[in-house]
Write a protein that holds these residues in place. Structure first.
Motif, mmCIF file in Angstrom:
data_model
loop_
_atom_site.group_PDB
_atom_site.id
_atom_site.type_symbol
_atom_site.label_atom_id
_atom_site.label_comp_id
_atom_site.label_asym_id
_atom_site.label_seq_id
_atom_site.Cartn_x
_atom_site.Cartn_y
_atom_site.Cartn_z
ATOM 1 N N ALA A 97 4.749 -2.635 -4.168
ATOM 2 C CA ALA A 97 4.417 -2.695 -5.591
ATOM 3 C C ALA A 97 3.778 -4.033 -5.952
ATOM 4 N N ARG A 98 4.269 -5.115 -5.355
ATOM 5 C CA ARG A 98 3.699 -6.445 -5.632
ATOM 6 C C ARG A 98 2.248 -6.508 -5.154
ATOM 7 N N LEU A 99 1.985 -6.000 -3.961
ATOM 8 C CA LEU A 99 0.619 -6.002 -3.443
ATOM 9 C C LEU A 99 -0.284 -5.104 -4.279
ATOM 10 N N ALA A 100 0.257 -3.996 -4.761
ATOM 11 C CA ALA A 100 -0.532 -3.109 -5.617
ATOM 12 C C ALA A 100 -0.954 -3.833 -6.893
ATOM 13 N N ARG A 101 -0.059 -4.599 -7.454
ATOM 14 C CA ARG A 101 -0.396 -5.341 -8.679
ATOM 15 C C ARG A 101 -1.484 -6.374 -8.416
ATOM 16 N N ALA A 102 -1.588 -6.849 -7.183
ATOM 17 C CA ALA A 102 -2.608 -7.835 -6.824
ATOM 18 C C ALA A 102 -3.945 -7.199 -6.493
ATOM 19 N N GLY A 103 -4.005 -5.864 -6.470
ATOM 20 C CA GLY A 103 -5.271 -5.187 -6.251
ATOM 21 C C GLY A 103 -5.378 -4.392 -4.972
ATOM 22 N N VAL A 104 -4.291 -4.292 -4.198
ATOM 23 C CA VAL A 104 -4.335 -3.483 -2.981
ATOM 24 C C VAL A 104 -4.260 -2.011 -3.370
ATOM 25 N N ARG A 105 -5.172 -1.213 -2.817
ATOM 26 C CA ARG A 105 -5.264 0.206 -3.166
ATOM 27 C C ARG A 105 -5.036 1.128 -1.979
ATOM 28 N N GLY A 106 -5.161 0.594 -0.746
ATOM 29 C CA GLY A 106 -5.080 1.458 0.415
ATOM 30 C C GLY A 106 -4.273 0.853 1.545
ATOM 31 N N LEU A 107 -3.795 1.733 2.422
ATOM 32 C CA LEU A 107 -2.992 1.349 3.583
ATOM 33 C C LEU A 107 -3.732 1.792 4.830
ATOM 34 N N ARG A 108 -4.066 0.846 5.707
ATOM 35 C CA ARG A 108 -4.869 1.158 6.886
ATOM 36 C C ARG A 108 -4.010 1.347 8.129
ATOM 37 N N PHE A 109 -4.381 2.368 8.904
ATOM 38 C CA PHE A 109 -3.756 2.621 10.191
ATOM 39 C C PHE A 109 -4.851 2.516 11.254
ATOM 40 N N ASN A 110 -4.755 1.487 12.087
ATOM 41 C CA ASN A 110 -5.746 1.242 13.130
ATOM 42 C C ASN A 110 -5.251 1.903 14.411
ATOM 43 N N MET A 111 -5.827 3.061 14.728
ATOM 44 C CA MET A 111 -5.376 3.854 15.874
ATOM 45 C C MET A 111 -6.495 4.070 16.880
ATOM 46 N N PHE A 112 -7.557 3.289 16.792
ATOM 47 C CA PHE A 112 -8.727 3.556 17.616
ATOM 48 C C PHE A 112 -8.527 3.156 19.071
ATOM 49 N N ARG A 113 -7.850 2.047 19.310
ATOM 50 C CA ARG A 113 -7.745 1.543 20.674
ATOM 51 C C ARG A 113 -6.427 1.895 21.359
ATOM 52 N N GLY A 114 -5.679 2.816 20.790
ATOM 53 C CA GLY A 114 -4.435 3.235 21.414
ATOM 54 C C GLY A 114 -4.327 4.747 21.420
ATOM 55 N N ARG A 115 -3.323 5.245 22.107
ATOM 56 C CA ARG A 115 -3.088 6.692 22.133
ATOM 57 C C ARG A 115 -2.519 7.167 20.800
ATOM 58 N N ILE A 116 -2.838 8.407 20.478
ATOM 59 C CA ILE A 116 -2.283 9.013 19.267
ATOM 60 C C ILE A 116 -1.390 10.172 19.713
ATOM 61 N N ASP A 117 -0.106 9.895 19.861
ATOM 62 C CA ASP A 117 0.836 10.919 20.311
ATOM 63 C C ASP A 117 1.418 11.697 19.134
ATOM 64 N N GLY A 118 1.392 11.094 17.957
ATOM 65 C CA GLY A 118 1.928 11.753 16.778
ATOM 66 C C GLY A 118 1.596 10.939 15.548
ATOM 67 N N VAL A 119 1.805 11.540 14.395
ATOM 68 C CA VAL A 119 1.491 10.849 13.149
ATOM 69 C C VAL A 119 2.692 10.843 12.210
ATOM 70 N N ASP A 120 3.885 11.109 12.741
ATOM 71 C CA ASP A 120 5.064 11.178 11.882
ATOM 72 C C ASP A 120 5.307 9.868 11.148
ATOM 73 N N GLU A 121 5.201 8.739 11.868
ATOM 74 C CA GLU A 121 5.433 7.444 11.223
ATOM 75 C C GLU A 121 4.352 7.158 10.193
ATOM 76 N N LEU A 122 3.111 7.515 10.534
ATOM 77 C CA LEU A 122 2.006 7.339 9.583
ATOM 78 C C LEU A 122 2.278 8.121 8.306
ATOM 79 N N VAL A 123 2.643 9.385 8.449
ATOM 80 C CA VAL A 123 2.879 10.229 7.272
ATOM 81 C C VAL A 123 4.039 9.685 6.450
ATOM 82 N N SER A 124 5.097 9.233 7.119
ATOM 83 C CA SER A 124 6.260 8.714 6.408
ATOM 84 C C SER A 124 5.915 7.459 5.607
ATOM 85 N N LEU A 125 5.229 6.512 6.262
ATOM 86 C CA LEU A 125 4.887 5.262 5.580
ATOM 87 C C LEU A 125 3.851 5.506 4.490
#
Length: 258
Positions: A97-125
């Motif tokens: 919430a504090r970061l949102a008030r400062a202007g943060v609008r998005g959450l990035r997941f950098n998955m390009f250089r690693g394996r993608i076995d699942g997205v459960d943690e991504l979906v949860s966060l």
């Protein structure tokens, strides 16, 4: 005005994907790579010649979970500029919430250089970040590797934003399926992707004219070819002036809720 640094269209541009690399703040090596400095002043000196009047400062792998550089950049830029950050799964809702008030609008997941076995943690966060700060998720991945997880990604509470056209030709069908479910796609990184850029732009825009959002990807770290103003002209040539105008400005401002 230096040759090659001319705005490619009348009207303002929203740069949906830019990096600031300020050595005053912590940087983290990623697979042995540490980028050279590219300060906010460096960025603005180039961006103003392109007609950029707003944008999204995006955290790269080399930023880790540091927020100090991003908060400083957003404070220096002011209204019309937003942030896309990376955070650990353990982050507290209050910090989101504090970061949102400062202007943060998005959450990035950098998955390009690693394996993608699942997205459960991504979906949860991503779900928690949307509830606590209104954030949407952004993902940097070879979209072909997302195919087994498309169903889960389509159920996220906020539209998914896909970096760099999904990176590969094999990933384009996955990108198009996600666009049909509401995803947005960054028309960025033309010098780093392995696909037919004009065909991808045309296919995505045909699927949803509101899906494409333009970005420079400056300073184009680790790209085979860095951004050049001709990339903007390519967007205009492929999409035509009216749709290109939406891609350069309106679509992204809607995504980032400006």
């Amino acid at each position: 005005m230096p040759a090659g640094l001319r705005a490619q269209r009348a009207g303002p541009v929203f740069d949906s994907h830019l990096h600031v690399i300020d050595p005053r703040f912590p940087l983290v090596e990623n697979q042995g790579y540490l980028p050279p400095p590219f300060t906010l002043a460096d960025y603005l000196a180039r961006a103003r010649l392109l007609g950029v009047a707003g944008g999204a400062v995006v955290s790269g792998s080399f930023h880790g979970f540091d927020q100090s550089y991003l908060l400083a950049a957003l404070a220096g830029l002011g209204a019309g500029w937003v942030g896309v950050t990376q955070v650990p799964a353990s982050i507290a809702d209050e910090e989101i919430a504090r970061l949102a008030r400062a202007g943060v609008r998005g959450l990035r997941f950098n998955m390009f250089r690693g394996r993608i076995d699942g997205v459960d943690e991504l979906v949860s966060l991503a779900t928690r970040a949307h509830a606590a700060g209104g954030w949407h998720p952004e993902i940097y991945a070879n979209a072909a590797a997302l195919a087994p997880h498309a169903g889960a990604l389509q159920k996220l509470p906020a539209p998914l934003v896909i970096d760099h056209l999904g990176m590969t030709q094999a990933g384009l069908p996955v990108v198009l399926d996600l666009v049909s479910a509401g995803a947005k796609v960054k028309a960025t990184g033309f010098g780093r992707v392995q696909l037919d850029v004009p065909r991808a732009l045309e296919s995505i825009a045909r699927r949803d004219p509101a899906a494409l959002i333009f970005g420079t990807d400056m300073p184009s770290t680790r790209a085979r070819r860095p951004f050049e103003p001709g990339d903007m002209e390519l967007v205009r040539q492929v999409l035509g002036d009216d749709l290109a105008g939406r891609v350069f400005w309106d679509n992204a401002r809607a995504v980032y809720r400006l």
